[in-house]
Design an enzyme around this catalytic site. Structure first.
Site, PDB file in Angstrom:
ATOM      1  N   GLU B 188     -52.851  26.075 -32.715  1.00 49.93           N
ATOM      2  CA  GLU B 188     -54.014  26.509 -33.501  1.00 49.93           C
ATOM      3  C   GLU B 188     -55.103  25.434 -33.542  1.00 49.93           C
ATOM      4  O   GLU B 188     -55.932  25.428 -34.444  1.00 49.93           O
ATOM      5  CB  GLU B 188     -53.609  26.879 -34.941  1.00 49.93           C
ATOM      6  CG  GLU B 188     -52.304  27.653 -35.080  1.00 49.93           C
ATOM      7  CD  GLU B 188     -52.346  29.057 -34.491  1.00 49.93           C
ATOM      8  OE1 GLU B 188     -53.376  29.419 -33.876  1.00 49.93           O
ATOM      9  OE2 GLU B 188     -51.338  29.779 -34.614  1.00 49.93           O
ATOM     10  N   ARG B 240     -63.762  21.706 -28.440  1.00 47.64           N
ATOM     11  CA  ARG B 240     -64.038  23.043 -27.934  1.00 47.64           C
ATOM     12  C   ARG B 240     -65.540  23.300 -27.998  1.00 47.64           C
ATOM     13  O   ARG B 240     -66.184  23.041 -29.024  1.00 47.64           O
ATOM     14  CB  ARG B 240     -63.295  24.051 -28.823  1.00 47.64           C
ATOM     15  CG  ARG B 240     -63.432  25.473 -28.367  1.00 47.64           C
ATOM     16  CD  ARG B 240     -62.293  26.295 -28.939  1.00 47.64           C
ATOM     17  NE  ARG B 240     -62.640  26.911 -30.210  1.00 47.64           N
ATOM     18  CZ  ARG B 240     -62.541  28.233 -30.416  1.00 47.64           C
ATOM     19  NH1 ARG B 240     -62.136  29.038 -29.459  1.00 47.64           N
ATOM     20  NH2 ARG B 240     -62.828  28.734 -31.605  1.00 47.64           N
ATOM     21  N   GLY B 257     -66.463  42.870 -24.855  1.00 44.35           N
ATOM     22  CA  GLY B 257     -66.894  44.072 -25.558  1.00 44.35           C
ATOM     23  C   GLY B 257     -67.835  44.940 -24.734  1.00 44.35           C
ATOM     24  O   GLY B 257     -68.358  45.944 -25.220  1.00 44.35           O
ATOM     25  N   ASP B 349     -57.204  31.579 -25.417  1.00 40.05           N
ATOM     26  CA  ASP B 349     -55.833  32.072 -25.333  1.00 40.05           C
ATOM     27  C   ASP B 349     -55.657  32.714 -23.973  1.00 40.05           C
ATOM     28  O   ASP B 349     -56.468  33.549 -23.565  1.00 40.05           O
ATOM     29  CB  ASP B 349     -55.582  33.141 -26.406  1.00 40.05           C
ATOM     30  CG  ASP B 349     -55.260  32.533 -27.755  1.00 40.05           C
ATOM     31  OD1 ASP B 349     -54.839  31.361 -27.779  1.00 40.05           O
ATOM     32  OD2 ASP B 349     -55.431  33.216 -28.771  1.00 40.05           O
ATOM     33  N   TRP B 403     -58.701  25.809 -35.383  1.00 43.80           N
ATOM     34  CA  TRP B 403     -59.641  26.801 -34.900  1.00 43.80           C
ATOM     35  C   TRP B 403     -59.457  28.135 -35.611  1.00 43.80           C
ATOM     36  O   TRP B 403     -59.996  29.147 -35.200  1.00 43.80           O
ATOM     37  CB  TRP B 403     -59.596  26.933 -33.376  1.00 43.80           C
ATOM     38  CG  TRP B 403     -58.401  27.665 -32.788  1.00 43.80           C
ATOM     39  CD1 TRP B 403     -57.279  28.084 -33.418  1.00 43.80           C
ATOM     40  CD2 TRP B 403     -58.255  28.064 -31.422  1.00 43.80           C
ATOM     41  NE1 TRP B 403     -56.427  28.700 -32.543  1.00 43.80           N
ATOM     42  CE2 TRP B 403     -57.007  28.702 -31.298  1.00 43.80           C
ATOM     43  CE3 TRP B 403     -59.052  27.925 -30.279  1.00 43.80           C
ATOM     44  CZ2 TRP B 403     -56.530  29.207 -30.088  1.00 43.80           C
ATOM     45  CZ3 TRP B 403     -58.582  28.434 -29.077  1.00 43.80           C
ATOM     46  CH2 TRP B 403     -57.342  29.065 -28.982  1.00 43.80           C
ATOM     47  N   ASP B 463     -46.717  31.335 -35.748  1.00 41.79           N
ATOM     48  CA  ASP B 463     -46.904  32.773 -35.549  1.00 41.79           C
ATOM     49  C   ASP B 463     -46.508  33.572 -36.791  1.00 41.79           C
ATOM     50  O   ASP B 463     -47.140  34.577 -37.116  1.00 41.79           O
ATOM     51  CB  ASP B 463     -46.058  33.245 -34.366  1.00 41.79           C
ATOM     52  CG  ASP B 463     -46.325  32.419 -33.128  1.00 41.79           C
ATOM     53  OD1 ASP B 463     -47.161  32.820 -32.329  1.00 41.79           O
ATOM     54  OD2 ASP B 463     -45.718  31.336 -32.989  1.00 41.79           O
TER      55      ASP B 463
END
Lengths: 224, 940
Positions: B188, B240, B257, B349, B403, B463
Site C-alpha cells: 500500500e 509516485r 474509462g 497495480d 497511497w 488485504d
C-alpha cells in the site's frame, strides 16, 4: 438520524462514540448503520477480488459490524487477554486511534485507592503533546482530555495536530483530578505540509542494529 | 540522447487464497482470473517484445504470497481446469451466438484468446515463474519483492514483526526466483520512519512512496518528485508521479474509462440463463464473472453497445501515444530546471492491466514499442539502473504515508476493521516471546514455531483490513483474520503447555504451506531489551536449587536518599545478599526512566511514575509508584521469576504490597519504620487519616511486622490492634566506619571558623526532631560555657522558623546553620563535636545516635522512642526528659563540665555497636523472620 450517524462515521468515530454523542444506545446505532448499508449495496467495487457475486443471493453476508460478522462462526478470539495494554496508533495527520485493556486486578487496585466503585468513575484519555521532549509526565507542551464511555475499549482522537508527537494516558477523572493508570508509547503524526526552509540536513546512519531516537515501532514488547 | 527516464512499476499481489480442502472457493478464483486476464497477457506482451528485440525496461514487484501461489503445482493444475472450462464455455458461446454475427465475433475472439493462452501456458507447463525469471535475466523486467504477506507495515507493532515480514519476503524471492531482490514495493506504499532501517538491514536498496511523502519530506527535496531521496539509512525512496497516476487511475479522466474499452461489469455470467451457465458457475449456482464480456463502456447510461476490438485497439494505441507525449512534455519542462536527468515513476497495480482495464497489456505493448521506435528523449529505466547512474542522492526524513484514500492509514484503520489490531498486536508480542523462550526448539517445537509465524503473517495481510473497509466479501476477510489468529493461539498454547497435537499440526501445515523455510529467529529481538537482563536472572536461578528470593519494595533507595529509609534498606539488602538471599529491590526511578542494575548481589529495578513527584498530589504520586511497581512485579512473574516472599518497607508501597500478596499469594513481611500517627503526634488531617489507613491495612494484612524498637512495637500494636506475636523487633544497624583523618577534621574546623567547643545536631529540621529545644537551651548553656558553638546540619520545613528563633534569642552568633551537608562533612562533624544532641519528641529508632556512637562522640538524647532503648543514662550516654529544655541544658552542661566522663561513656557506647547493631547479625535476625513464614527456605 442516519445522516448524523453517517456523518460521525465519516469522521471515524466508533459505534460507541457515535452512540454517546447522539445519546443513543450502541444497538440503535448499529441497526441504523445496517439499514443504511443495505440501501447502498448497489455500488460496485473495482479492484480484482472485490466483485461481490454473493451479494444478491445473500446480502446478509456483507454485514460489517463485528457482531454480525461473527455470525455463523464459532468466535474463538477472546474479548480480553488479561493484560494491561494501551496502544496509540496514527490513522492520519489529524486522527489518532487508541485501544486499551485494563485487567480487573488493576481496576480493584485503583478502586481501593480512590475508595470508590471503579465502574462509576468517569474514564478518559489524556493526550499529551510531547513533541521533541523527553516526557517525564510533567513537561508536555499541553494536553487534551477525551471522556470515554464506560464500556469503551478504544477511541478515536480527532483534530490532533500534524507533525507532532503524542502520548496517551488512560485514566480516571475523580474529584477534579486525573488519575492515570496506563500510559502509551509515543506516536508521531506526519506533517501534512512541506518542510520549512532551512531544516538541517539528514546525517547518514550506518548501524542498522540500533533504532534512531524516535522510530515508529516498539523495540520490544516489554517497552511500556 | 535521452533527457530523462520513465520507470514503470507494476505491483502484482494477491493474498494467499489457496484452499486445498476444496476446489470451488470463489476467493481462489481471484488467482485464476488474475492469471488469465492480467499476469499471462502481460507476460505474453513482455515475451513478444523481447522476441522482437524491443529495448524496454519495466519493474515488477511480485508479492511473496502471489509468487508462492504461481509456483504451486496445485494452483497450476487448477488453473488448467479453469482455463479448460472457460474454453468450453466459449465454444458453447460460439454455437449459441450463431444467429448474431456481432456477438459471435466476440465469442470467437474469446475462444481464440483462450486457445492462445492455453498454447502459451502449455509451452511453459503452466509455470509462470521461469518466464518471470527469464525476463529478469534478459534485463527487461526488474523483479522486486514486497512484504511477505503484504502487511501494512506501519500498523505492525514491533520491529521484530516488520523484520520477519521483510526478511521472509527476501528469502522467498530468492528461493523461488533464484536471486535477491534489489528493491521492495512497500504494501500500500505505506511507509513509516523505522521501516527504512529494516530494509537496509535486509540489503534492500529502494522502495516507493506516495508523492506527498516526498513533498512533505524534511528538508525540502531540491529535485522534487523527479529524483529519489535517501533515508537516514541510505535506502532510496522513489515518489509516485501524480500525473501518471491520474491518467490511468482516475475514474473521470483515466484511459480505462474510455467508451470504446470493454465494459467490466457486463458479464455473461450475469446476463445469461443460469441453467445454461451452470457447469461454468459456482456449484452453488451463485452467479459470478465468467470473464466473457461482450460490451464496451459506451457511455454513462445502462445501454451498452457491442465491443469492437479494432476500435479498442486503436484507442489503446492512441492512449499510449498520449501518455508518452505527456511524459516527454513533463520531462522537457523538468529537465531544464534539474541538475540531472529526471526520473518519472509510474507505479500501478498489475491487476489493473487486463483484468480491470482489458486493453491495459496492449497499451503497455504500444507504449514500449513507441518509446523504442521514436526515442523521444525519454528512456525506460528501473530504479536500480537509476541508482547505478546516480548513486548520490539527497537525504531526507520521510513521514508516515500510504497511497490509500486520503494518503495515510484510514483505509486500514477505521470503524470497520479497527478490532483486528488488538489481536494482531497481541499475537506479534506472543510470537516474539515464544521465539525467545524456545532458543533450542525440538524438531516438533520448531514446526509449531514456524506454523505460528505463518499463521501470524497470513493474518497480517493488509488485504483483510482493506476488504473490511471496502465492505465486499467482508465475511471472508473476517474469517481469515479470525481463523489465522485462532490457529496462532492454538499453536502458542501448545508451546506453552508442551502438549502438541501432531495430527492437527500437520493439518495446519498442509492447509497453509507457504514459506516452507521461514526462520522463527526473524522474530528474535536484536536490541538489548530490558528482558535480556532479567532472562539472565532466570537462567541464573534456574540452575540447580533456587536460593531464597525476596522481593523488597521501598520507595527510596540509594542514590535516592530522602530520609534514613534508603540507607537502612540498602544495608539490609546488602547483608542479606551476603547470607545468599537473592534480593530484588523495587523502588522509584530517579529520573523519568526505568533503570535496572545488579550491584553487590542485589537486583535493583527503579520504576518511573506517570507524573513527576513535584507536580503531583503526594498521595497520587505514591499510588502511581505502586501501579508501576505492580506492573514490574507482573512482568517479573511473567518471566518466570518466582519470589519466596515479599518484604515491604513503610506504607508508601502498601498498595503494591497488598496487591502482589493477593495476586500471587506471596507471604508478606512489612517493616514499619515509623507511623503517621507518631510523626504527627496524632492524626489531624484527612491526608494523615488516609495514610494511617494504608499503614493499618499493610500492618494488618502482613503475616509479620518488623519494627526497629520495642517502643515502636508498642505503638504499632496499639494503633493497629495487632496481635503482639506478629511483631518482631529488629533494630537498625550500622557499620563502624573508619574515622576521617585528623587533618580533615581540623581543616573543616578551620573552614567553618569554629573555635571552642562544639555541640552538634544533624537531621531533618522538622518539629519532631526537637531542634527548637536545643536552641532554647543555648542561653543557659552559654551562661556556663561561653565558648560553645552549636552546629545544626540539615534542612527541612522548620529551617526559617528555627533561624528566626535563634535571632530572637540573640544567639545567632553561637548557632551555625549549615543546611545540607555531604556525608564526609557530616561524619567529620561527629568527630569534631564535643557533644551530639538529639532532643527528639518522636523517634521510632534514632539511627543518628548509632552514628554518634560509631564516631565515639559523647551523646545526649531525649528519653523517647527508640532513642531511649539505645541510650541508657549514665551507661553509654546521657538522656534528658523529652520535650524539656531545662533538662537538656542541665545534661549538656554536665557533660561539658565533665569531658573525661563523656569520653568513657562514648567508649562504652562504641563497644556496644558490634554486639547489638552489627548488620550481619541483623540480617540473620531478618532471615529468621523469613523462615518463620516460609519454613522450607533454602539458603546456600
Amino acid at each position: 438520524m442516519i445522516d448524523q450517524i453517517l456523518q460521525l462515521r465519516s469522521q471515524y468515530l466508533s459505534t460507541a462514540q457515535i452512540a454517546k454523542q447522539l445519546g443513543l444506545s450502541v444497538g440503535q446505532v448499529k441497526y441504523q448503520l445496517q439499514k443504511a448499508r443495505h440501501a447502498s449495496s448497489q455500488e460496485r467495487a473495482a479492484a480484482i477480488g472485490q466483485e461481490e457475486p454473493t451479494r444478491q443471493e445473500a446480502p446478509c453476508m456483507t454485514q460489517a459490524d463485528a457482531g454480525q460478522e461473527r455470525r455463523g462462526r464459532e468466535w474463538q478470539l477472546p474479548d480480553f487477554y488479561g493484560e494491561n495494554v494501551i496502544r496509540l496508533m496514527v490513522q492520519s495527520p489529524t486522527v489518532l486511534y487508541v485501544y486499551w485493556e485494563i485487567t480487573w486486578p488493576r481496576m480493584r487496585m485503583v478502586a481501593s485507592y480512590l475508595q470508590t466503585d471503579y465502574r462509576e468513575v468517569q474514564k478518559g484519555i489524556r493526550l499529551y503533546d510531547v513533541t521533541d521532549r523527553y516526557f517525564d509526565g510533567g513537561n508536555a507542551h499541553g494536553w487534551r482530555d477525551f471522556l470515554v464511555g464506560e464500556d469503551a475499549h478504544s477511541w478515536y482522537l480527532p483534530e490532533v495536530q500534524p507533525g507532532r508527537t503524542y502520548i496517551a494516558d488512560f485514566g480516571l477523572f475523580h474529584q477534579g483530578r486525573f488519575c492515570p493508570i496506563l500510559r502509551s508509547e509515543p506516536a508521531a503524526t506526519p506533517r501534512s505540509w512541506p518542510a520549512a526552509w532551512g531544516e538541517p540536513l539528514i546525517e547518514p546512519v550506518t548501524d542498522t542494529g540500533r533504532p534512531a531516537w524516535f522510530e515508529h515501532f516498539s523495540y520490544s514488547f516489554y517497552t511500556k | 540522447m535521452e533527457q530523462g527516464y520513465l520507470s514503470l512499476v507494476l505491483h502484482a499481489h494477491l493474498p494467499y487464497v489457496r484452499h486445498p480442502e476444496r476446489d470451488d472457493r470463489l476467493e481462489e478464483r481471484w488467482v485464476y482470473e488474475a492469471m488469465l486476464e492480467s499476469y499471462i497477457p502481460l507476460l505474453m506482451v513482455f515475451d513478444k517484445l523481447l522476441a522482437d528485440g524491443i529495448d524496454y525496461r519495466l519493474t515488477m514487484s511480485v508479492s511473496p504470497t502471489l509468487l508462492t501461489m504461481l509456483d504451486d503445482p496445485l494452483i497450476q493444475e487448477r488453473f488448467m481446469s479453469y482455463l479448460a472450462n472457460l474454453t468450453e464455455l466459449s465454444v458453447k458461446e460460439v454455437k449459441r451466438t450463431a444467429g448474431s454475427p456481432a456477438e459471435r465475433r466476440l465469442a470467437l475472439m474469446y475462444l481464440e484468446r483462450f486457445r492462445e493462452i492455453a498454447v502459451y501456458c502449455a509451452r511453459h507447463h503452466y509455470r509462470l515463474v521461469p518466464v518471470l525469471r527469464r525476463l529478469h535475466e534478459a534485463g527487461r523486467l526488474e523483479l522486486i519483492t514486497c512484504a511477505a504477506t503484504h502487511a501494512y507495515l506501519p500498523f505492525l507493532m514491533t520491529e521484530e514483526a516488520v523484520r520477519a515480514q521483510i526478511q521472509t519476503a527476501v528469502m522467498t524471492h530468492q528461493e523461488i526466483l533464484g536471486f535477491r531482490p534489489q528493491g521492495i514495493w512497500l504494501p500500500e506504499c505505506a511507509y513509516a520512519p523505522g521501516v527504512d532501517r529494516l530494509l537496509a538491514e535486509a540489503g534492500l536498496r529502494f522502495f516507493f512512496v506516495e508523492n506527498h511523502a516526498v513533498e512533505h519530506a524534511t528538508p525540502i527535496p531540491r529535485r522534487g518528485l523527479y529524483a529519489p531521496l535517501l533515508t537516514a539509512h541510505g535506502v532510496a525512496a522513489f515518489a509516485r508521479d501524480p500525473a501518471c497516476s491520474r491518467q490511468v487511475w482516475s475514474s473521470e479522466v483515466g484511459y480505462p474509462g474510455d467508451y470504446d474499452y470493454r465494459e467490466f461489469y457486463r458479464d455473461i455470467g450475469y446476463d445469461l440463463d443460469v441453467d445454461y451457465l451452470a457447469p461454468h458457475l459456482h456449484p452453488s449456482g451463485i452467479r459470478i464473472h465468467t470473464g466473457l464480456k461482450y460490451h464496451r463502456i459506451t457511455g454513462k447510461g445502462e445501454q451498452k453497445d457491442w465491443y469492437n476490438p479494432e476500435r479498442a485497439r486503436d484507442k489503446a494505441a492512441q492512449h499510449a501515444s498520449h501518455f508518452l507525449a505527456s511524459r516527454v512534455r513533463q520531462i522537457g519542462a523538468v529537465a531544464r530546471q534539474l541538475d540531472r536527468k529526471p526520473v518519472i515513476v509510474a507505479p500501478y497495480d498489475a491487476e489493473l492491466f487486463g483484468h480491470w482495464w482489458y486493453e491495459g497489456p496492449l497499451f503497455l505493448d504500444f507504449l514500449c514499442r513507441r518509446i523504442a521506435a521514436e526515442a523521444p528523449g525519454l528512456r525506460m529505466i528501473s530504479p536500480s539502473d537509476y541508482l547505478r547512474e546516480y548513486p548520490e542522492n539527497d537525504r531526507a526524513r520521510l513521514p508516515f504515508s500510504s497511497w490509500g484514500r486520503s494518503g495515510y492509514g484510514e483505509v486500514w484503520l477505521n470503524g470497520k476493521n479497527e478490532w483486528i489490531y488488538r489481536h494482531l498486536h497481541r499475537a506479534e508480542r506472543e510470537m516474539v516471546e515464544l521465539v525467545q523462550t524456545h532458543p533450542a526448539p525440538t524438531p516438533l517445537q520448531e514446526r509449531v514455531l514456524k506454523q505460528a509465524a505463518r499463521e501470524l503473517m497470513l493474518a497480517q495481510s493488509s488485504d483483510w483490513a482493506f476488504i473490511m473497509d471496502n465492505q465486499t466479501m467482508v465475511d471472508y476477510a473476517v474469517g481469515r483474520t479470525h481463523d489465522h489468529l485462532t490457529r496462532f493461539r492454538q499453536l502458542s498454547g501448545w508451546l506453552r503447555t508442551g502438549e502438541t497435537d501432531p495430527a492437527a499440526l500437520t493439518a495446519m501445515e498442509q492447509e497453509n504451506q507457504i514459506f516452507p523455510n521461514l526462520l522463527p529467529k526473524f522474530y528474535l529481538p536484536k536490541q538489548a531489551h530490558k528482558v535480556n537482563v532479567s532472562h539472565s536472572v532466570a537462567d541464573l536461578s534456574s540452575r540447580g536449587e533456587s536460593p531464597t528470593r525476596v522481593l523488597m519494595l521501598c520507595w527510596e533507595y540509594p542514590p535516592k536518599t530522602v530520609g534514613g529509609l534508603a540507607k537502612a534498606v540498602y544495608d539490609l539488602a546488602r547483608h542479606l545478599a551476603k547470607e545468599n538471599v537473592e534480593v530484588h529491590v523495587l523502588t522509584s526511578a530517579l529520573h523519568a526512566a526505568y533503570e535496572e542494575e545488579r550491584a553487590e548481589g542485589i537486583f535493583v529495578r527503579r520504576v518511573p511514575t506517570f507524573q513527576p513527584g513535584e507536580e503531583t498530589a503526594f498521595l497520587d504520586w505514591v499510588f502511581q509508584l505502586n501501579l508501576a511497581m505492580m506492573d514490574e512485579v507482573e512482568r517479573l512473574m511473567q518471566q518466570g521469576i518466582r519470589f519466596d516472599l515479599l518484604h515491604a518497607h513503610d506504607w508508601l508501597v502498601g498498595f503494591a504490597a497488598l496487591e502482589a500478596k493477593r495476586r500471587f499469594g506471596l507471604p508478606l513481611i512489612a517493616t514499619i519504620h515509623a507511623t503517621e500517627h507518631g510523626r504527627n503526634q496524632g492524626i489531624h488531617t484527612p491526608l494523615q487519616q488516609r495514610i494511617h489507613q494504608v499503614e493499618r491495612e499493610l500492618a494488618r494484612e502482613a503475616e509479620r511486622v518488623i519494627v526497629c524498637s520495642r517502643y515502636m512495637a508498642g505503638e504499632v500494636q496499639r494503633l493497629f490492634e495487632l496481635p503482639g506475636e506478629n511483631i518482631s523487633v529488629i533494630p537498625n544497624g550500622i557499620e563502624r566506619p573508619a574515622p576521617p583523618p585528623r587533618e580533615e577534621v581540623e581543616a573543616l574546623r578551620r573552614r567553618l571558623g569554629l573555635e571552642g567547643r562544639v555541640i552538634y545536631f544533624v537531621g531533618r529540621l522538622v518539629r519532631e526532631k526537637g531542634v527548637h529545644l536545643l536552641l532554647e537551651a543555648v542561653p543557659a548553656i552559654l551562661a556556663k560555657h561561653p565558648d560553645v558553638t552549636v552546629v545544626v546540619a540539615g534542612t527541612g520545613p522548620m529551617q526559617d522558623e528555627l533561624q528566626a528563633l535563634a535571632a530572637a534569642s540573640g544567639i545567632s552568633g553561637r548557632v551555625r546553620f549549615l543546611g545540607f551537608v555531604d556525608d564526609d562533612t557530616r561524619n567529620a562533624l561527629f568527630c569534631l563535636a564535643d557533644l551530639a544532641v538529639f532532643p527528639s519528641l518522636y523517634e521510632p529508632f534514632g539511627i543518628v545516635a548509632l552514628e554518634a556512637m560509631a564516631y565515639r562522640t559523647p551523646l545526649l538524647v531525649a528519653d523517647t522512642g527508640g532513642l531511649a532503648e539505645i541510650v541508657r543514662h549514665g551507661e553509654n550516654g546521657l538522656t534528658m526528659y523529652a520535650g524539656d529544655r531545662n533538662s537538656l541544658a542541665d545534661q549538656a552542661i554536665w557533660l561539658l563540665d565533665h569531658p573525661h566522663a563523656g569520653m568513657v561513656l562514648a567508649e562504652r557506647a562504641y563497644a556496644e555497636l558490634t554486639e547489638r547493631y552489627d548488620w550481619n547479625r541483623l540480617a540473620q535476625d531478618t532471615l529468621e523472620q523469613y523462615r518463620k513464614l516460609v519454613p522450607q527456605l533454602v539458603v546456600w
